[in-house]
Design an enzyme around this catalytic site. Sequence first.
Site, PDB file in Angstrom:
ATOM      1  N   SER A 147       0.820  -1.211   0.000  1.00 53.76           N
ATOM      2  CA  SER A 147       0.000   0.000   0.000  1.00 53.76           C
ATOM      3  C   SER A 147       0.858   1.266   0.000  1.00 53.76           C
ATOM      4  CB  SER A 147      -0.912   0.028   1.224  1.00 53.76           C
ATOM      5  OG  SER A 147      -1.650  -1.164   1.319  1.00 53.76           O
TER       6      SER A 147
HETATM    7  N1  SAH Z   1      -0.789  -4.958   3.944  1.00 51.48           N
HETATM    8  C1  SAH Z   1      -0.026  -5.278   2.741  1.00 51.48           C
HETATM    9  C2  SAH Z   1      -0.766  -4.947   1.480  1.00 51.48           C
HETATM   10  C3  SAH Z   1      -1.834  -5.893   1.261  1.00 51.48           C
HETATM   11  S1  SAH Z   1      -2.407  -6.143  -0.384  1.00 51.48           S
HETATM   12  C4  SAH Z   1       1.325  -4.628   2.735  1.00 51.48           C
HETATM   13  O1  SAH Z   1       1.588  -3.766   3.596  1.00 51.48           O
HETATM   14  O2  SAH Z   1       2.140  -4.995   1.881  1.00 51.48           O
HETATM   15  C5  SAH Z   1      -3.753  -7.224   0.088  1.00 51.48           C
HETATM   16  C6  SAH Z   1      -3.312  -8.594   0.515  1.00 51.48           C
HETATM   17  O3  SAH Z   1      -4.486  -9.277   0.961  1.00 51.48           O
HETATM   18  C7  SAH Z   1      -2.725  -9.444  -0.598  1.00 51.48           C
HETATM   19  O4  SAH Z   1      -1.469  -9.917  -0.208  1.00 51.48           O
HETATM   20  C8  SAH Z   1      -3.718 -10.591  -0.762  1.00 51.48           C
HETATM   21  O5  SAH Z   1      -3.118 -11.826  -1.096  1.00 51.48           O
HETATM   22  C9  SAH Z   1      -4.341 -10.642   0.624  1.00 51.48           C
HETATM   23  N2  SAH Z   1      -5.661 -11.295   0.693  1.00 51.48           N
HETATM   24  C10 SAH Z   1      -6.670 -11.294  -0.208  1.00 51.48           C
HETATM   25  N3  SAH Z   1      -7.729 -11.974   0.267  1.00 51.48           N
HETATM   26  C11 SAH Z   1      -7.388 -12.422   1.506  1.00 51.48           C
HETATM   27  C12 SAH Z   1      -8.059 -13.183   2.505  1.00 51.48           C
HETATM   28  N4  SAH Z   1      -9.315 -13.630   2.348  1.00 51.48           N
HETATM   29  N5  SAH Z   1      -7.389 -13.459   3.654  1.00 51.48           N
HETATM   30  C13 SAH Z   1      -6.116 -13.016   3.857  1.00 51.48           C
HETATM   31  N6  SAH Z   1      -5.438 -12.279   2.945  1.00 51.48           N
HETATM   32  C14 SAH Z   1      -6.054 -11.987   1.783  1.00 51.48           C
END
Ligand code: SAH
Length: 210
Positions: free
Chosen positions: A50
């Site tokens: 992000s």
């Molecule tokens: N917080 C992260 C950015 C997240 S991007 C950072 O600082 O880098 C969103 C993330 O959510 C992705 O890695 C994706 O794989 C994950 N994601 C999507 N659906 C999910 C779910 N149901 N449970 C856990 N993670 C999930």
Amino acid sequence: MLQLQKEGVTDERVLDALWRVPRERFVPQHLQHRAYENIALPIASDQTISQPYVVARMAQALRLTSDDHVLEVGTGSGYGAAILAQLAHDVVTIELRPELSGPAQARLRDLAYSNIRCVVGDGSKGWSALGPYDAIALTAATPSVSPSQWEQLSEQGGRLVAPVGDLNEQRLLIFRRSPGHLDCRSLGSVRFVPLLGVAGFNILDPARMN
Ligand code: SAH
């Protein structure tokens, strides 16, 4: 950092956390020279780390204290967990994709963050084994906050921040829970990658189609 302050991130503890966490360690090597630009960047599996401004706004809105037990949904690179861990007592971070969780865990271990626990699973249901949480941060776009996530949020002043909306656009909402009451405020419009899983968006994940 000055730009962040101009844009409404004024909490000294949050600004300090952003100074302390080396974002270049969380982005792919070929993008390290862009790690300090205030933009989201691609990581593996078509996901993103992000934008620092959004991470800071979320952390600020959660008003974390050094006693708080926090759940982050969507570990991704591990950067968000590292920021939250500077501000809270401890962080549980859940990631659906093991191929992202593994490297994130290794990164967080190399940086010696000892108050973060990484788990692999479907965070659209939260992670009840380690709940309830004083604060929950959803870092993927969600159609709504799921009943399990609500159940795992402390009734005594629990805070939850989440990008709620459709696949194209979401509102970053901050909720505060107290007995018999739920307060909600919008922090503006955002665009996150989708939350998958039982209570997420029911879409095909291209990385898992073959
Ligand atoms: N917080 C992260 C950015 C997240 S991007 C950072 O600082 O880098 C969103 C993330 O959510 C992705 O890695 C994706 O794989 C994950 N994601 C999507 N659906 C999910 C779910 N149901 N449970 C856990 N993670 C999930």
